[in-house]
Structures are given as C-alpha cells and as structure tokens.
Design a protein around this motif. Structure first.
Motif, PDB file in Angstrom:
ATOM      1  N   LEU A   1      -0.029  -1.796  76.249  1.00  0.00           N
ATOM      2  CA  LEU A   1      -0.725  -2.067  74.989  1.00  0.00           C
ATOM      3  C   LEU A   1       0.508  -2.554  74.162  1.00  0.00           C
ATOM      4  CD1 LEU A   1      -3.682  -0.693  73.660  1.00  0.00           C
ATOM      5  CD2 LEU A   1      -3.541  -2.733  74.523  1.00  0.00           C
ATOM      6  N   LEU A   2       1.619  -1.289  73.191  1.00  0.00           N
ATOM      7  CA  LEU A   2       2.578  -1.177  73.041  1.00  0.00           C
ATOM      8  C   LEU A   2       3.990  -2.208  74.105  1.00  0.00           C
ATOM      9  CD1 LEU A   2       2.708   2.268  71.591  1.00  0.00           C
ATOM     10  CD2 LEU A   2       2.972   0.149  70.142  1.00  0.00           C
ATOM     11  N   GLN A   3       3.949  -2.078  74.674  1.00  0.00           N
ATOM     12  CA  GLN A   3       5.131  -2.804  76.118  1.00  0.00           C
ATOM     13  C   GLN A   3       4.562  -4.446  75.973  1.00  0.00           C
ATOM     14  OE1 GLN A   3       7.333  -0.877  76.474  1.00  0.00           O
ATOM     15  NE2 GLN A   3       7.416  -0.593  78.024  1.00  0.00           N
ATOM     16  N   ASP A   4       2.588  -4.377  76.393  1.00  0.00           N
ATOM     17  CA  ASP A   4       2.371  -5.234  76.273  1.00  0.00           C
ATOM     18  C   ASP A   4       2.106  -6.510  74.927  1.00  0.00           C
ATOM     19  OD1 ASP A   4       1.237  -7.857  77.975  1.00  0.00           O
ATOM     20  OD2 ASP A   4      -0.634  -7.891  76.648  1.00  0.00           O
ATOM     21  N   SER A   5       2.478  -5.645  73.560  1.00  0.00           N
ATOM     22  CA  SER A   5       3.193  -6.240  72.209  1.00  0.00           C
ATOM     23  C   SER A   5       4.201  -6.997  72.159  1.00  0.00           C
ATOM     24  CB  SER A   5       2.549  -5.286  71.519  1.00  0.00           C
ATOM     25  OG  SER A   5       3.865  -4.907  71.644  1.00  0.00           O
ATOM     26  N   ARG A   6       4.386  -7.199  72.777  1.00  0.00           N
ATOM     27  CA  ARG A   6       6.094  -8.097  72.994  1.00  0.00           C
ATOM     28  C   ARG A   6       6.390  -9.567  74.046  1.00  0.00           C
ATOM     29  NH1 ARG A   6       8.701  -2.891  73.316  1.00  0.00           N
ATOM     30  NH2 ARG A   6       9.289  -2.910  75.176  1.00  0.00           N
ATOM     31  N   ARG A   7       5.032  -9.738  74.875  1.00  0.00           N
ATOM     32  CA  ARG A   7       5.116 -10.111  75.700  1.00  0.00           C
ATOM     33  C   ARG A   7       5.480 -11.946  75.436  1.00  0.00           C
ATOM     34  NH1 ARG A   7      -0.728 -12.517  78.348  1.00  0.00           N
ATOM     35  NH2 ARG A   7      -1.188 -10.224  78.273  1.00  0.00           N
ATOM     36  N   ALA A   8       4.636 -12.234  74.154  1.00  0.00           N
ATOM     37  CA  ALA A   8       5.187 -13.816  73.620  1.00  0.00           C
ATOM     38  C   ALA A   8       6.678 -13.821  73.771  1.00  0.00           C
ATOM     39  CB  ALA A   8       4.198 -13.653  72.359  1.00  0.00           C
ATOM     40  N   ALA A   9       7.549 -12.692  73.400  1.00  0.00           N
ATOM     41  CA  ALA A   9       8.355 -12.719  72.691  1.00  0.00           C
ATOM     42  C   ALA A   9       9.480 -12.889  73.463  1.00  0.00           C
ATOM     43  CB  ALA A   9       9.142 -11.691  71.798  1.00  0.00           C
TER      44      ALA A   9
END
Length: 266
Positions: free
Chosen positions: A87-95
C-alpha cells in the motif's frame, strides 16, 4: 514455466493427489512461500522489468487484493507487514511517471499526487505489525516506506532512521540488494562519497554484476560528485542492462546531460 506447470499437473494426476484446502494448523508453515509469491508479483508490477511502462497497475492491484485476502484469513504480522508495504509503495503510483510515461525519481515526485488513503492505511498496518514484535523483512521494508511517506518534501526525509532500519533488515535478511539500498540511504544521510564507497565494494566482490539499478545508483553518485567519466561509464552499463523503455530513455537523457554520445549495443 509452462513446462513446469505441465509436469506438476502430471504429478498430481498420476499420484492422485486430491485438491483440498489444508487444515488450519498447516497454514502458518505455508505462509512464507505464499507471501514470497505475492511480493514478487507486486515487485514486477511496481517496477516492471521490461516493457513500455514504469509500472503494471494490473499486477500491483492483484497483489494488493491477495494481500488483503491473506490478512483477512491469516492475520499474521508478516502478512500485515507485506500488505502495508504494498500500500505504501503503491501510494506513489500517480507520481512515478509523467503523463507522457517518462520516469520520475522519488526526489522529484509531486507528493500531492501520493494516495493519502493508502499511506494512512499502510502506516497503521506497519504500527500493528511492529507492535506484535514478531515481524520480519516485509514489515521492516514497510517501516522504511512509511518514513518516506511521512516526509512532506525530500529534504524532510529522516535518512538516519532509514539507515537504522536497513541495518536491522540486513541482520534479518542479508542481501546484496538490501546492502545497495542501505548504501544509497547512507549517501543521503552522510555524503555521496560515503555511499559510493559502499556500492563499489559490493560490485568489486562480484555481487550485483548484472543488476542495472546498482550501476544507476553508482552513476548518480559519481554525477553528484562531479566525476563525469565514471558517471558516464556507470550510466552506460546500466543502459546496456535495462529492458524497460522509460528507464532506458531516462538513462539516455542522463548520458546526454553529461556530454558525448550514447553507445548502443550491436
């Protein structure tokens, strides 16, 4: 892989192995293997090893779905830690990539694009896993990701804490890749030269000889130190090893910024 699946099917058929859900008592001993597979699926989605995109959203989404299912069925600390990490890693996906698909490094990302819901959920899960005191490598990696997520801007990142977490992670799971990540954190905490010495020591002993990210990290530290010939050589080696198009374009851009021409494999 297809041949292995065929052989497995044949063995199941010939040995008349029944398909059944294992008893609850057998689940914990099988958990590590399942977590490992989910982790590998997510990694390939988060940083695709080849292709036209930085990430594969379908794989990330499927890995997170499986992670949620695992924690619901067997809420062990490391299952919780792995879900937190994803979740923490994927939270940056859009950026992590520009609208045109170009790669954006962590330090250059627009943090307003980070998924705050994923960060809050992931951070809470990290605390839950750490509180159990039965955590392992996935929880420690999630804790590192949480430190990154807490920083409102790159300069606010607590690199001292990150290095400390990598120290613990290395004791739990010794690995050249973890050593590499720790070396990068040391470069950020202390100075580029300190991290570069550690990376070059890893490469000198033969570890990560074909790992493109080791050469990319080495190149970046040489660049920061103004060591242009060494930076160019390391960027070129990383470029020769990469099979991902956005990463290839990023490395080519770095090489052009350093002057000279970009060599292509024949």
């Amino acid at each position: 892989m297809a041949q292995r699946i065929v052989r497995a099917k044949s063995k199941i058929r010939d040995a008349r192995i029944p398909y059944q859900v294992p008893p609850v008592a057998e689940l914990p001993e099988r958990l590590d293997s399942v977590l490992r597979v989910v982790y590998l699926v997510f990694n390939e989605g988060y940083y695709a090893s080849s292709g036209a995109s930085v990430t594969r959203h379908d794989l990330c989404g499927e890995a997170i779905r499986l992670g949620r299912l695992l924690t619901a069925l067997l809420p062990e600390p490391e299952a919780i830690g792995l879900l937190a990490l994803m979740l923490l890693q994927d939270s940056r996906r859009a950026a992590r990539s520009a609208p045109d698909g170009e790669l954006i490094l962590l330090e250059d990302q627009d943090r307003s694009l980070w998924n705050r819901d994923f960060i809050e959920e992931g951070s809470a899960l990290v605390e839950q896993a750490l509180t159990s005191r039965r955590f392992g490598p996935y929880t420690l990696q999630a804790a590192i990701a949480a430190v990154h997520a807490e920083a409102a801007e790159p300069g606010a990142t607590d690199w001292r804490q990150i290095v400390g977490l990598y120290d613990v992670l290395l004791r739990v799971t010794p690995s050249p890749v973890i050593e590499l990540n720790r070396a990068v954190a040391v470069a950020m905490r202390d100075a580029p030269a300190a991290g570069l010495d550690l990376i070059e020591a890893i490469l000198a002993r033969g570890d990560l000889a074909d790992y493109r990210l080791a050469y990319a990290a080495c190149a970046d530290l040489h660049r920061r130190l103004g060591q242009v010939p060494q930076a160019r050589a390391a960027y070129q080696r990383a470029l020769d090893l990469t099979r991902q198009e956005p990463e290839r374009r990023f490395l080519e851009k770095r090489l052009k910024e350093l002057g000279g021409t970009v060599a292509t494999e024949q």
